[in-house]
Design a protein around this motif. Structure first.
Motif, PDB file in Angstrom:
ATOM      1  N   VAL A 131       0.839  -1.185   0.000  1.00  0.00           N
ATOM      2  CA  VAL A 131       0.000   0.000   0.000  1.00  0.00           C
ATOM      3  C   VAL A 131       0.879   1.242   0.000  1.00  0.00           C
ATOM      4  O   VAL A 131       2.043   1.200   0.394  1.00  0.00           O
ATOM      5  N   LEU A 141      -4.109   0.561  -2.454  1.00  0.00           N
ATOM      6  CA  LEU A 141      -3.526  -0.710  -2.885  1.00  0.00           C
ATOM      7  C   LEU A 141      -3.763  -0.802  -4.386  1.00  0.00           C
ATOM      8  O   LEU A 141      -4.901  -0.961  -4.831  1.00  0.00           O
ATOM      9  N   TYR A 156      -1.854  -6.768   2.133  1.00  0.00           N
ATOM     10  CA  TYR A 156      -1.580  -5.718   3.110  1.00  0.00           C
ATOM     11  C   TYR A 156      -1.680  -6.327   4.505  1.00  0.00           C
ATOM     12  O   TYR A 156      -2.159  -7.453   4.677  1.00  0.00           O
TER      13      TYR A 156
END
Length: 270
Positions: A131, A141, A156
């Motif tokens: 991210v 993202l 993430y």
């Protein structure tokens, strides 16, 4: 009635009809490992004057009334109520609530009334992994450009960037919660509503994957995930999902096949 000074015990249970009035000083149960169990029908009152620090687990299925500067180590609310008024209940370690709910239905204030907060001591949360920061508590993202018929997966993590309390909460993807994941080409744990935690200070909850299956052409639009916290002093964070799928380029000509006539050496033809 506890007022000032210090009271130490292995554990205390407040049964139905019982009341513990706690005002000032420090109440330590088992050196922080004990439990104050406020059973259904019981009442724990933190509303007296002065600072109150409970160095123990508070498991609450009864009722808690709070005034200013009350602090507990672990709050496990098992179906009771907490009346904060305009005050803050500081939790040094962890806050759990049997009525939180799951995912999109997660409610950190289930059974909690008043305008005050249940706050984690030195609690903080951030998003790490694939991210990029896009503003305050906002991340992107980017799944990139994907050829139609293929897929890409990125991940993430939800990280505890604080130095005190554990964090827990929920990933939300739509109504009745926050976030908005409606594109059927998205899948994975990172775009599935559910709860997370507890996550200790300095740690993260592990990879949460997001897969973009390019089953049709077009860009992702308005897709986002919300990460909400159990603590009132930890802001909700938004992860915006970007990416696009493209059809493979295919040549076309009329007529077909294209016929090029014989040429003399040195000649040209277009």
């Amino acid at each position: 009635n506890v007022s000032g000074g210090a009271l130490s015990a292995a554990s205390i249970t407040v049964n139905a009809g019982g009341t513990l009035n706690y005002s000032g000083g420090s109440l330590a149960l088992g050196g922080g490992a004990g439990t104050l169990d406020n059973a259904a029908g019981g009442q724990v009152n933190f509303s007296g004057a002065g600072q109150r620090v409970l160095d123990a687990r508070l498991q609450n299925s009864g009722a808690v009334t709070l005034s200013t500067n009350a602090q507990v180590n672990v709050l496990a609310q098992t179906g009771g109520t907490i009346a904060l008024g305009g005050n803050t209940l500081s939790v040094a370690k962890d806050y759990t609530n049997a009525n939180f709910g799951t995912g999109n239905a997660f409610n950190a204030r289930a059974g909690v009334s008043g305008g005050g907060q249940i706050a984690g001591v030195n609690a903080a949360q951030t998003i790490t992994g694939n991210v990029t920061a896009a503003g305050s508590n906002t991340f992107t993202l980017d799944l990139g450009s994907v050829r139609n018929g293929s897929s890409v997966t990125k991940a993430y993590q939800i990280a505890n960037s604080g130095t005190g309390a554990d964090i827990r909460g929920a990933i939300q993807t739509g109504a009745p919660g926050l976030g908005n994941v409606t594109d059927a080409r998205l899948s994975g744990t990172g775009v599935t509503a559910g709860n997370f935690g507890p996550i200790a200070a300095g740690a993260n909850g592990g990879n949460l994957s997001v897969t973009f299956n390019a089953t049709s052409a077009g860009a992702l639009s308005g897709q986002s995930v919300a990460v909400v916290s159990n603590f009132g002093n930890v802001a909700t964070q938004t992860i915006n999902l970007a990416g696009a799928a493209y059809n493979v380029a295919v040549g076309a000509a009329t007529p077909t096949p294209v016929l090029l006539a014989n040429q003399r050496v040195g000649g040209t033809l277009t």
